[in-house]
Design an enzyme around this catalytic site. Structure first.
Site, PDB file in Angstrom:
ATOM      1  N   CYS A 195       1.087  -1.265   0.059  1.00  0.00           N
ATOM      2  CA  CYS A 195       0.081  -0.307  -0.435  1.00  0.00           C
ATOM      3  C   CYS A 195       0.956   1.302  -0.039  1.00  0.00           C
ATOM      4  O   CYS A 195       0.069   1.884  -0.674  1.00  0.00           O
ATOM      5  CB  CYS A 195      -1.195  -0.549   1.472  1.00  0.00           C
ATOM      6  SG  CYS A 195      -2.634  -1.208   0.476  1.00  0.00           S
ATOM      7  N   HIS A 196       1.787   1.386   1.110  1.00  0.00           N
ATOM      8  CA  HIS A 196       2.329   2.467   1.420  1.00  0.00           C
ATOM      9  C   HIS A 196       3.890   2.249   1.194  1.00  0.00           C
ATOM     10  O   HIS A 196       4.670   3.235   1.797  1.00  0.00           O
ATOM     11  CB  HIS A 196       1.954   3.225   2.214  1.00  0.00           C
ATOM     12  CG  HIS A 196       0.729   3.552   2.104  1.00  0.00           C
ATOM     13  ND1 HIS A 196      -0.642   3.264   2.835  1.00  0.00           N
ATOM     14  CD2 HIS A 196       0.107   4.756   1.240  1.00  0.00           C
ATOM     15  CE1 HIS A 196      -1.175   3.097   2.446  1.00  0.00           C
ATOM     16  NE2 HIS A 196      -1.579   4.572   1.199  1.00  0.00           N
TER      17      HIS A 196
END
Lengths: 439, 184
Positions: free
Chosen positions: B148-149
């Site tokens: 995701c990040h």
């Protein structure tokens, strides 16, 4: 500006009702005879468009709730049943899903209109703040609504957004558990989200009533930003603006319909047609397009709590805008410097929206430069996001406060009617040297 | 609060005087109303916390023989993924070697597994950033990588790079036998 009522009951039954519940009088004064500046352009039609979109979302939403099942085992299947088996279910669901996007498109144009024409300035601060509250409620409603189909994006979007609150020190953990009603996003979460998704639109409707009330006390702003001076500056709302709004609504509905009928999933994400699986996260999580600028701000900050605070700070900034802009001149037509900074702000917001949909470490152009600045390559979306984020905040907290004191505005017309009646190409005869000193 | 002037007559109970019986009734009634409101609001707030049946499902048992060396099995625990990883000696050595490296959330590898069970790493499989599920074997440190990040975890589940603030969480668990654990 509201003036006294010009309503005259014509029939006996209207007279009878008028002395008991003057509701016809209220409607007449609000939507028929209301004196409205005669120079409103098409940017002023989005209020009406937004009212229509809220109505469409309410009607389609209530209908969808008749078929939707808010349970982790049935939610995804019930949405597919709506699409395949329920009569016109596909149409109603596509209207609702794309309606949300159209609602946000209209609200962003409405807000940008406010920023350009200074409609948030005195005496319309409360009107502006109510609008910000509506926007906040819209964001909450839209986020919660996106969770309901219980696809992969629904689930992991809910995980990421509820985890934002976990960034708060000490209370973060208990708050996320409280929001979830368990140890993770699960059935209790879906159930309460459905309940709130049904509730919040009615909260929005209540806020809209207050918004219109607050509009009708000072009356509309207008493209010159000059106050209405006399009745000559206004026309009755009906038929002048009912027709103008009606035409704009028709054009807007064409755009809406083109999405609903020709490309209903283009604004969504394919991963949301995969049932939610808590054990596998999609490779690339992105929110709906209307949240992308805020998502970019969140990711621009390398610290979890800092990112969350800055993201909410971007929304909080809007609420105090009326007190940040020090210029007395409302319309940017007469603020040549502010106009330039305004368009850069619009560009920065669009850039943030674009960055929010990209992977942070990907290069913006061609190959990575190989030049590392702090934690990331200088040619990366995370750095572009940072630059745009800085401008976003600087516009509100530095540029607008300073510009109001340093900028020399152009001469403003004496009244709304004047530039129409004289020749707008030359400087209006009645223009004064220091228009910023006038109210 | 003590000011209960009625009409224009001089108030015998002006501020600073002894409180009258009426003041007492006002304060008592106000306090009772506030207490009653709080007593009504609390159930409305607390109903959103995990219910009894949700709490009752809080622990699971797991048979470790299913996991080969070098593999990871993901099981669902409390609605979240639970990583059960059978580490190879190389992976353990790599984790121990970094015990004194620059760590964001300092912890020795030994503190993250049970004594004498260095190969078994049991972790809550949600990224401490925003709760995504990291993929095993990815990232710069061979542990986990969050898609995701972009958080990188090492083979001890410690955060090494990216936005996550904390190491992957080690849940409360115990060995029931050599091949069986109870989590929660």
């Amino acid at each position: 500006m509201s003036g006294h009522s010009t309503y005259e009951p014509k029939t006996g039954i209207e007279r009878w009702l008028d002395t008991r519940l003057p509701i016809v009088r209220f409607a007449y004064d609000t939507a028929i005879s209301f004196p409205t500046p005669k120079n409103l352009n098409y940017w002023w039609t989005f209020g009406g468009i937004l009212a229509l979109m809220l109505g469409i979302q309410l009607v389609t939403g209530i209908v969808l709730a008749m078929h939707y099942v808010p349970h982790v085992d049935y939610a995804f299947a019930s949405v597919e049943r709506i699409m395949r088996d329920v009569n016109y279910g596909w149409l109603i669901r596509y209207m609702h899903a794309n309606g949300a996007s159209m609602f946000f498109l209209a609200v962003y144009i409405h807000m940008i209109r406010n920023l350009y024409y200074g409609s948030y300035k005195a005496p319309r601060e409360v009107l502006w703040i109510l609008g910000c509250l509506i926007y906040l409620a819209m964001m909450a409603t839209a986020f919660i609504g996106y969770v309901l189909p219980w696809g992969q994006m629904s689930f992991h979007g809910a995980v990421v957004i509820t985890n934002l609150f976990g960034a708060l020190p000490i209370i973060g953990g208990p708050i996320t558990t409280w929001l979830w009603g368990g140890f993770a996003v699960d059935n209790p979460t879906l159930n309460r989200f459905f309940s709130l998704h049904y509730l919040l639109p009615f909260v929005i409707a209540g806020l809209v009533v207050l918004h219109i009330w607050a509009l009708h006390v000072p009356g509309n702003n207008n493209p010159t930003g000059v106050n209405v001076k006399s009745e000559n500056d206004t026309v009755p709302f009906h038929p002048y603006y009912t027709v103008k709004d009606g035409f704009a609504i028709a054009v807007f509905l064409l755009l809406y319909a083109s999405f609903v009928f020709y490309n209903p999933n283009v604004l969504g994400h394919a991963d949301n047609y995969i049932p939610a699986n808590p054990l596998v996260t999609p490779a690339h999580i992105v929110p709906e397009w209307y949240f992308l600028p805020f998502y970019a701000i969140l990711r621009a900050v390398p610290d979890k709590l800092g990112g969350v605070l800055l993201m909410f700070g971007a929304i909080a900034t809007l609420f105090v805008l009326p007190w940040l802009d020090t210029s007395k001149v409302r319309s940017m037509r007469y603020r040549p410097q502010a106009k330039l900074y305004f368009w850069i702000f619009v560009l920065a917001s669009l850039v943030l929206g674009y960055c929010g949909g990209q992977l942070p470490d990907d290069p913006v152009i061609a190959q990575p430069s190989g030049l590392m600045l702090l934690d990331a390559d200088i040619n990366s979306f995370v750095w572009l996001s940072r630059v745009a984020t800085i401008y976003f905040f600087a516009y509100f907290w530095v540029i607008l406060p300073v510009l109001g004191l340093t900028e020399k505005p152009l001469p403003m017309p004496e009244s709304i009617s004047e530039p129409v009646l004289s020749h707008p190409a030359t400087t209006p005869a009645g223009a004064v040297a220091s228009p910023e000193k006038r109210g | 609060m003590a000011d209960t002037v009625v009409g224009a007559t001089p108030d015998p109970h002006a501020p600073g005087e002894d409180p009258s019986r009426r003041d007492f009734i006002h304060i008592a009634a106000g306090a009772a109303a506030v207490g009653a409101a709080a007593a009504i609001v609390w159930p409305l707030v607390d109903q959103m916390n995990p219910a009894g049946d949700t709490l009752a499902l809080a622990s699971i048992e797991f048979d470790l023989t299913k996991v080969e060396a070098g593999q990871q099995v993901v099981v669902k625990w409390r609605g979240k993924p639970l990583f059960v990883r059978n580490r190879t000696p190389d992976q353990i050595a790599a984790a121990v070697k970094d015990d004194h490296a620059q760590l964001r959330d300092p912890a020795t590898d030994e503190s993250r597994h049970k004594p004498g069970k260095a190969n078994w790493l049991i972790l809550v499989g949600t990224c401490t950033h925003l709760g995504c599920v990291p993929t095993v074997g990815g990232g710069d440190y061979g542990g986990w990588f969050c898609p995701c990040h972009g958080s990188h975890y090492d083979t001890s589940g410690r955060i090494r790079k990216g936005p996550a603030p904390k190491n992957l969480v080690v849940p409360d668990y115990a060995f029931l036998s050599d091949t069986k654990i109870k989590v929660g």
